[in-house]
Write a protein that holds these residues in place. Structure first.
Motif, PDB file in Angstrom:
ATOM      1  N   UNK A 100       0.810  -1.214   0.000  1.00 28.40           N
ATOM      2  CA  UNK A 100       0.000   0.000   0.000  1.00 28.40           C
ATOM      3  C   UNK A 100       0.834   1.250   0.000  1.00 28.40           C
ATOM      4  N   UNK A 101       2.058   1.159  -0.554  1.00 29.45           N
ATOM      5  CA  UNK A 101       2.907   2.338  -0.687  1.00 29.45           C
ATOM      6  C   UNK A 101       2.999   2.671  -2.167  1.00 29.45           C
ATOM      7  N   UNK A 102       2.025   3.429  -2.648  1.00 29.31           N
ATOM      8  CA  UNK A 102       1.924   3.764  -4.061  1.00 29.31           C
ATOM      9  C   UNK A 102       1.081   5.023  -4.196  1.00 29.31           C
ATOM     10  N   UNK A 103       0.726   5.369  -5.439  1.00 31.66           N
ATOM     11  CA  UNK A 103      -0.015   6.617  -5.676  1.00 31.66           C
ATOM     12  C   UNK A 103      -1.473   6.362  -6.055  1.00 31.66           C
ATOM     13  N   UNK A 104      -2.005   5.218  -5.655  1.00 31.15           N
ATOM     14  CA  UNK A 104      -3.381   4.918  -6.029  1.00 31.15           C
ATOM     15  C   UNK A 104      -4.399   5.769  -5.269  1.00 31.15           C
ATOM     16  N   UNK A 105      -4.122   6.082  -3.998  1.00 31.84           N
ATOM     17  CA  UNK A 105      -5.092   6.814  -3.166  1.00 31.84           C
ATOM     18  C   UNK A 105      -4.411   7.958  -2.413  1.00 31.84           C
ATOM     19  N   UNK A 106      -3.829   8.909  -3.114  1.00 32.88           N
ATOM     20  CA  UNK A 106      -3.043   9.944  -2.423  1.00 32.88           C
ATOM     21  C   UNK A 106      -3.852  10.795  -1.453  1.00 32.88           C
ATOM     22  N   UNK A 107      -5.052  11.217  -1.847  1.00 38.17           N
ATOM     23  CA  UNK A 107      -5.829  12.097  -0.984  1.00 38.17           C
ATOM     24  C   UNK A 107      -6.426  11.348   0.202  1.00 38.17           C
ATOM     25  N   UNK A 108      -6.817  10.106  -0.026  1.00 35.80           N
ATOM     26  CA  UNK A 108      -7.302   9.289   1.077  1.00 35.80           C
ATOM     27  C   UNK A 108      -6.188   9.026   2.085  1.00 35.80           C
ATOM     28  N   UNK A 166      10.748   3.866   8.245  1.00 36.78           N
ATOM     29  CA  UNK A 166      10.139   3.156   9.366  1.00 36.78           C
ATOM     30  C   UNK A 166       8.851   2.440   8.979  1.00 36.78           C
ATOM     31  N   UNK A 167       7.969   3.124   8.281  1.00 40.20           N
ATOM     32  CA  UNK A 167       6.667   2.507   8.015  1.00 40.20           C
ATOM     33  C   UNK A 167       6.744   1.413   6.958  1.00 40.20           C
ATOM     34  N   UNK A 168       7.557   1.605   5.938  1.00 42.49           N
ATOM     35  CA  UNK A 168       7.688   0.560   4.919  1.00 42.49           C
ATOM     36  C   UNK A 168       8.330  -0.686   5.501  1.00 42.49           C
ATOM     37  N   UNK A 216       1.857  -0.049  18.200  1.00 38.37           N
ATOM     38  CA  UNK A 216       0.634  -0.839  18.330  1.00 38.37           C
ATOM     39  C   UNK A 216      -0.489  -0.205  17.518  1.00 38.37           C
ATOM     40  N   UNK A 217      -0.636   1.106  17.630  1.00 33.04           N
ATOM     41  CA  UNK A 217      -1.691   1.815  16.894  1.00 33.04           C
ATOM     42  C   UNK A 217      -1.469   1.691  15.387  1.00 33.04           C
ATOM     43  N   UNK A 218      -0.239   1.855  14.937  1.00 29.10           N
ATOM     44  CA  UNK A 218       0.050   1.806  13.505  1.00 29.10           C
ATOM     45  C   UNK A 218      -0.159   0.407  12.925  1.00 29.10           C
ATOM     46  N   UNK A 219       0.198  -0.611  13.687  1.00 24.55           N
ATOM     47  CA  UNK A 219      -0.042  -1.976  13.208  1.00 24.55           C
ATOM     48  C   UNK A 219      -1.533  -2.240  13.097  1.00 24.55           C
ATOM     49  N   UNK A 220      -2.293  -1.799  14.087  1.00 24.75           N
ATOM     50  CA  UNK A 220      -3.746  -1.984  14.047  1.00 24.75           C
ATOM     51  C   UNK A 220      -4.350  -1.283  12.831  1.00 24.75           C
ATOM     52  N   UNK A 221      -3.893  -0.062  12.575  1.00 28.77           N
ATOM     53  CA  UNK A 221      -4.406   0.689  11.424  1.00 28.77           C
ATOM     54  C   UNK A 221      -4.003   0.033  10.108  1.00 28.77           C
ATOM     55  N   UNK A 226      -4.849  -1.905   5.280  1.00 32.81           N
ATOM     56  CA  UNK A 226      -4.058  -2.630   4.291  1.00 32.81           C
ATOM     57  C   UNK A 226      -3.114  -1.750   3.507  1.00 32.81           C
ATOM     58  N   UNK A 227      -2.770  -0.575   4.044  1.00 33.51           N
ATOM     59  CA  UNK A 227      -1.904   0.365   3.344  1.00 33.51           C
ATOM     60  C   UNK A 227      -0.954   1.057   4.323  1.00 33.51           C
ATOM     61  N   UNK A 228       0.310   1.199   3.919  1.00 38.14           N
ATOM     62  CA  UNK A 228       1.237   1.983   4.731  1.00 38.14           C
ATOM     63  C   UNK A 228       1.206   3.455   4.329  1.00 38.14           C
ATOM     64  N   UNK A 229       0.573   3.773   3.200  1.00 34.15           N
ATOM     65  CA  UNK A 229       0.506   5.155   2.742  1.00 34.15           C
ATOM     66  C   UNK A 229       0.015   6.130   3.802  1.00 34.15           C
ATOM     67  N   UNK A 230      -1.121   5.851   4.462  1.00 33.19           N
ATOM     68  CA  UNK A 230      -1.598   6.769   5.510  1.00 33.19           C
ATOM     69  C   UNK A 230      -0.628   6.878   6.686  1.00 33.19           C
ATOM     70  N   UNK A 231       0.083   5.789   6.979  1.00 27.78           N
ATOM     71  CA  UNK A 231       1.032   5.809   8.095  1.00 27.78           C
ATOM     72  C   UNK A 231       2.252   6.650   7.748  1.00 27.78           C
TER      73      UNK A 231
END
Length: 259
Positions: A100-108, A166-168, A216-221, A226-231
């Protein structure tokens, strides 16, 4: 011995060894370094809050162009493990898009990230101040760069680099590998969260605990979205707030500790 065909899942042993090597050249090594730094801090005379942990320090004081070169070099090379992860994932026919590290949902991704950053940022500042006040944390100095034209661009790039790395690796890649190795979701959550806390130990006990909770919060999210983009977006905004905010406010407000 024949290697894996493109798109073929590597063996369990290959996945295990690959994961250990990725961590050894990235955040796993940072965790060991932070632990050594923490031991040095707690065994040093005086309290933790009387010591400082400086991030984004000048690499060549008094020589701004050389300093800039070192800053950009450090930011770029720190992302090499992410490129390595992308290579390993492409070998499976996946790539970073699988995390989920891509440009499919940038604004979301940005919207969700901003919401997460708003919640974590306010509580994080309060927690840091409380832990420092209790003597469990060093004084964190988010930036020590000279007042030159490239200061704020470099701080933003540093925030972005930290977030991607870190997130990737700690969330997307490591959870994927631990799932493939048969770890339970609960065990994976604990392992990745402790790892996140470990490489912040140089800040003190507060840095460890605060980032463990954030893990813990980031793993739950991540499991939910299913995307690291928001993180990545959330982490970038948090670090920009810390780095740039400190640069603008240090010495001007009484509640912000300085070295």
């Amino acid at each position: 011995m024949a290697g894996n065909s493109p798109g073929e899942r590597p063996s369990r042993r290959t996945l295990r060894d690959e994961t250990l090597l990725v961590l050894a050249v990235s955040l796993g090594a940072s965790g060991v370094s932070a632990l050594i730094s923490f031991v040095g801090s707690v065994t040093k005379p005086g309290g933790l809050k009387d010591q400082a942990a400086t991030l984004n320090a000048s690499a060549a004081p008094g020589r701004p162009w050389l300093d800039l070169a070192w800053q950009l070099f450090g930011i770029t090379t720190a992302l090499v493990p992410v490129a390595l992860v992308a290579h390993f994932l492409l070998r499976e026919g996946a790539g970073l898009r699988a995390l989920g590290f891509d440009r499919r949902r940038p604004w979301s991704d940005l919207g969700r990230g901003a919401a997460v950053a708003a919640v974590i940022g306010s509580s994080g500042i309060a927690f840091y101040l409380a832990m420092r006040g209790l003597g469990f944390n060093l004084t964190v100095v988010p930036e020590g760069l000279p007042d030159v034209w490239w200061k704020f661009p470099v701080l933003v790039l540093s925030a972005l680099q930290n977030s991607i790395l870190e997130e990737v690796i700690v969330v997307g890649y490591l959870l994927r590998r631990l799932d493939q190795l048969g770890w339970s979701p609960g065990t994976s959550l604990v392992a990745t969260s402790v790892l996140r806390g470990s490489y912040h130990l140089y800040q003190g006990v507060g840095g460890f605990v605060g980032n463990l909770v954030m893990g813990v919060v980031f793993v739950w999210l991540y499991r939910r979205w299913g995307r690291v983009g928001p993180l990545v977006a959330a982490h970038t905004l948090l670090d920009i707030g810390a780095f740039v905010g400190y640069a603008l406010l240090a010495g001007k407000v009484g509640w912000l500790p300085t070295a």
